[in-house]
Scaffold this motif. Structure first.
Motif, short mmCIF file in Angstrom:
data_model
loop_
_atom_site.label_atom_id
_atom_site.label_comp_id
_atom_site.label_asym_id
_atom_site.label_seq_id
_atom_site.Cartn_x
_atom_site.Cartn_y
_atom_site.Cartn_z
N ALA A 16 36.13 37.05 35.27
CA ALA A 16 35.03 37.01 34.30
C ALA A 16 34.15 38.25 34.42
N GLU A 35 30.09 42.45 43.97
CA GLU A 35 31.08 41.52 44.51
C GLU A 35 30.72 41.24 45.98
N ARG A 36 30.54 39.97 46.27
CA ARG A 36 30.14 39.56 47.61
C ARG A 36 31.16 39.95 48.69
N ARG A 100 48.03 36.89 40.22
CA ARG A 100 46.58 37.06 40.10
C ARG A 100 46.16 38.45 40.56
N VAL A 124 24.69 38.62 45.64
CA VAL A 124 23.54 38.27 44.81
C VAL A 124 22.98 36.94 45.31
N ARG A 175 48.81 26.21 45.90
CA ARG A 175 49.54 27.25 45.17
C ARG A 175 50.08 28.33 46.09
N ASP A 285 33.96 30.44 35.78
CA ASP A 285 33.82 29.20 36.54
C ASP A 285 32.35 28.87 36.84
N GLY A 297 41.40 28.45 32.52
CA GLY A 297 40.18 28.79 33.26
C GLY A 297 39.86 30.27 33.16
N ALA A 298 40.83 31.11 33.50
CA ALA A 298 40.63 32.55 33.42
C ALA A 298 40.64 33.01 31.97
N GLY A 299 41.46 32.36 31.17
CA GLY A 299 41.54 32.72 29.74
C GLY A 299 40.20 32.56 29.05
P1 FAD Z 1 36.11 33.57 40.37
O1 FAD Z 1 37.54 33.92 40.23
O2 FAD Z 1 35.73 32.48 41.31
O3 FAD Z 1 35.33 34.90 40.76
C1 FAD Z 1 34.00 34.89 41.18
C2 FAD Z 1 33.76 36.13 42.01
O4 FAD Z 1 32.38 36.19 42.36
C3 FAD Z 1 34.52 36.13 43.32
O5 FAD Z 1 35.14 37.39 43.49
C4 FAD Z 1 33.46 35.86 44.38
O6 FAD Z 1 33.74 36.45 45.62
C5 FAD Z 1 32.23 36.49 43.73
N1 FAD Z 1 30.96 35.91 44.17
C6 FAD Z 1 30.69 34.61 44.41
N2 FAD Z 1 29.41 34.45 44.76
C7 FAD Z 1 28.85 35.69 44.72
C8 FAD Z 1 27.53 36.17 44.97
N3 FAD Z 1 26.56 35.33 45.33
N4 FAD Z 1 27.29 37.50 44.84
C9 FAD Z 1 28.28 38.35 44.46
N5 FAD Z 1 29.55 37.94 44.22
C10 FAD Z 1 29.83 36.62 44.35
N6 FAD Z 1 43.26 29.98 34.79
C11 FAD Z 1 44.09 30.48 33.85
O7 FAD Z 1 43.61 31.06 32.87
N7 FAD Z 1 45.45 30.35 33.97
C12 FAD Z 1 46.01 29.71 35.03
O8 FAD Z 1 47.24 29.64 35.12
C13 FAD Z 1 45.15 29.13 36.03
N8 FAD Z 1 45.64 28.44 37.09
C14 FAD Z 1 44.75 27.87 37.97
C15 FAD Z 1 45.22 27.08 39.01
C16 FAD Z 1 44.34 26.45 39.89
C17 FAD Z 1 44.86 25.55 40.97
C18 FAD Z 1 42.95 26.64 39.75
C19 FAD Z 1 41.97 25.97 40.70
C20 FAD Z 1 42.47 27.44 38.73
C21 FAD Z 1 43.35 28.05 37.83
N9 FAD Z 1 42.89 28.81 36.78
C22 FAD Z 1 43.74 29.32 35.86
C23 FAD Z 1 41.45 29.03 36.64
C24 FAD Z 1 41.02 30.40 37.11
O9 FAD Z 1 41.49 30.68 38.40
C25 FAD Z 1 39.52 30.48 37.14
O10 FAD Z 1 38.99 29.85 36.01
C26 FAD Z 1 39.10 31.94 37.16
O11 FAD Z 1 39.53 32.57 38.34
C27 FAD Z 1 37.58 32.05 37.03
O12 FAD Z 1 37.20 33.40 37.14
P2 FAD Z 1 35.72 33.75 37.51
O13 FAD Z 1 35.68 35.24 37.52
O14 FAD Z 1 34.78 33.00 36.66
O15 FAD Z 1 35.49 33.15 38.97
#
Ligand code: FAD
Ligand code: 5PR
Length: 378
Positions: A16, A35-36, A100, A124, A175, A285, A297-299
């Motif tokens: 995201a 990024e933490r 990933r 953060v 996974r 997320d 989720g990622a989409g």
């Molecule tokens: P995250 O990937 O959690 O990234 C958040 C980032 O913020 C991390 O790098 C973390 O270290 C950082 N961070 C956290 N707190 C702080 C802070 N305080 N300060 C600075 N940095 C911080 N989605 C799909 O689209 N297709 C799939 O096939 C799929 N399969 C999945 C399978 C499983 C089992 C699961 C659980 C999820 C799956 N998803 C899939 C969902 C997808 O993985 C997540 O929705 C997606 O990774 C969310 O991205 P994000 O960047 O919001 O969060």
């Protein structure tokens, strides 16, 4: 910073945050991502992307890179007790499987190439609706826009005290990314198309499922599902004898999975009262974690990162909070429906019947967040 250039601070360098960074920087913003973690990389195994996120990658200039190490399997096959229920070729729907880490590298490169600064080891702790962000080292900064993309445990969200609901399911998944071993699998079951995604379900006498997803020609993503209440089924490292007894045709790749520690994730959905607060927007997320059934989720994280960047760019500085509210009003329903449908599949295990990638189930997959006419009534 050039005069008049607006500045965005982003918490989180996941899918995201990096997508928002690349999009905003391309649209003329100065951008800094925090990024933490000490390293810029992603945890986890494989991922499936659909049209909605692939359209965003096109706009970010990342398609060539993404295509170089990903694939579109010939079909999405569903089996019950090893009997084929459906083989969906998903004609006309754009989709791609990959690791990933490859997606993360593609987005990191796109963000940096667009001029965003990505800082590792920067945590953060909070943000305010007026546009101040504060870090664990005591520093703080001002921004025109703050993006909370810091995952399911979001510090930005929690520092605002946003009311939220968490819904947990009884099922969960472990996974792995393992070598393909296609020749060995072919020997065990020659009639199978081992390039397909194969969703192997067993409900009786015991709920165990393996989602087999080739991620490229060398790497295989396998996800092993069982109810959390099944201590042996949800154990990590996996109980190799148990899984091999139910899925003998997968013995070589299960043996590889058993060599890594693994982590069992319980399915859950997070719903927030509001995604936006003054100059802050929450995406991914942090705002809308969902069950993985529809692989969105990622989409949806990437789709919302893109549309947020467009909405914020179109608004004048003073109008930003209202523009963010309007962005949420227009875009959120697509994500809400994806969350509801994914939760429903998790609760009912209806995916075991196959034939699911039609109608409402593919609404989000087919959505094009980059189409300027997407909200027009047809
Ligand atoms: P995250 O990937 O959690 O990234 C958040 C980032 O913020 C991390 O790098 C973390 O270290 C950082 N961070 C956290 N707190 C702080 C802070 N305080 N300060 C600075 N940095 C911080 N989605 C799909 O689209 N297709 C799939 O096939 C799929 N399969 C999945 C399978 C499983 C089992 C699961 C659980 C999820 C799956 N998803 C899939 C969902 C997808 O993985 C997540 O929705 C997606 O990774 C969310 O991205 P994000 O960047 O919001 O969060
Ligand atoms: N689809 C995908 C996936 O990774 C999972 C599920 C469905 C691509 C699990 O991780 O239903 O659990 C699922």
């Amino acid at each position: 910073m050039a005069t008049g250039q607006r500045h965005a601070e982003i918490s989180g360098g996941g899918f995201a945050g990096l997508t928002a960074a690349a999009a905003l920087a391309r649209m003329g913003w100065s951008v800094r991502v925090h990024e933490r973690a000490a390293d810029l990389r992603t945890e986890g195994a494989g991922i499936v992307l659909w049209n909605n996120s692939l359209q965003v990658i096109d706009k970010l200039g990342g398609t060539h890179d993404l295509m170089s190490r990903s694939m579109t399997p010939p079909a999405y096959e569903t089996r019950m007790n090893n009997v084929i229920q459906s083989q969906e070729t998903l004609d006309g729907i754009r989709w791609r499987t990959l690791t990933r880490s490859h997606l993360h590298q593609t987005l990191l490169f796109a963000a940096r190439e667009a001029g965003a600064e990505v800082v590792a080891g920067s945590e953060v702790v909070s943000a305010t609706p007026e546009g101040r962000i504060t870090f664990a080292n005591g520093d703080s900064a001002e921004a025109d826009l703050i993006v909370g993309a810091d995952g399911v445990g979001s510090a930005v969200r929690d520092s605002l005290g946003v009311p939220l609901e968490r819904q947990r399911s009884g099922d969960g998944i472990t996974r792995f990314l393992v070598p393909r071993r296609k020749a060995e699998l072919q020997e065990l079951e020659p009639e199978t198309e081992w390039d397909n995604v194969i969703d192997f379900w067993n409900l009786e006498p015991r709920v165990l499922r393996v989602l087999y997803t080739p991620a490229n020609k060398d790497e295989l993503y396998i996800a092993l599902m069982s109810p959390a209440a099944d201590a042996d089924g949800s154990r990590v490292p996996i109980d190799l004898d148990l899984w091999t007894s139910v899925f003998p045709q997968l013995a070589p790749v299960l043996a590889d999975a058993a060599k890594t520690p693994g982590k069992y994730y319980g399915y859950q959905t997070t719903r927030l009262q509001s995604w936006t607060h003054g100059k802050i927007a929450l995406i991914g997320d942090a705002a809308h974690a969902m069950c993985p059934a529809l692989a969105q989720g990622a989409g949806t994280a990437m789709q919302n990162a893109w549309t947020l960047a467009e909405a914020a760019t179109a608004a004048g500085s003073g109008e930003l909070p209202a523009a963010l509210t309007e962005w949420e009003r227009l875009e959120r329903p697509y994500t809400d429906r994806a969350q509801d449908r994914s939760q429903w599949y998790a609760d009912t295990r209806e995916m075991s019947k196959g034939g699911q990638f039609v109608g409402e189930s593919v609404e989000t997959a087919c959505y094009n967040p980059t189409d300027p006419n997407r909200h027009e009534v047809h």
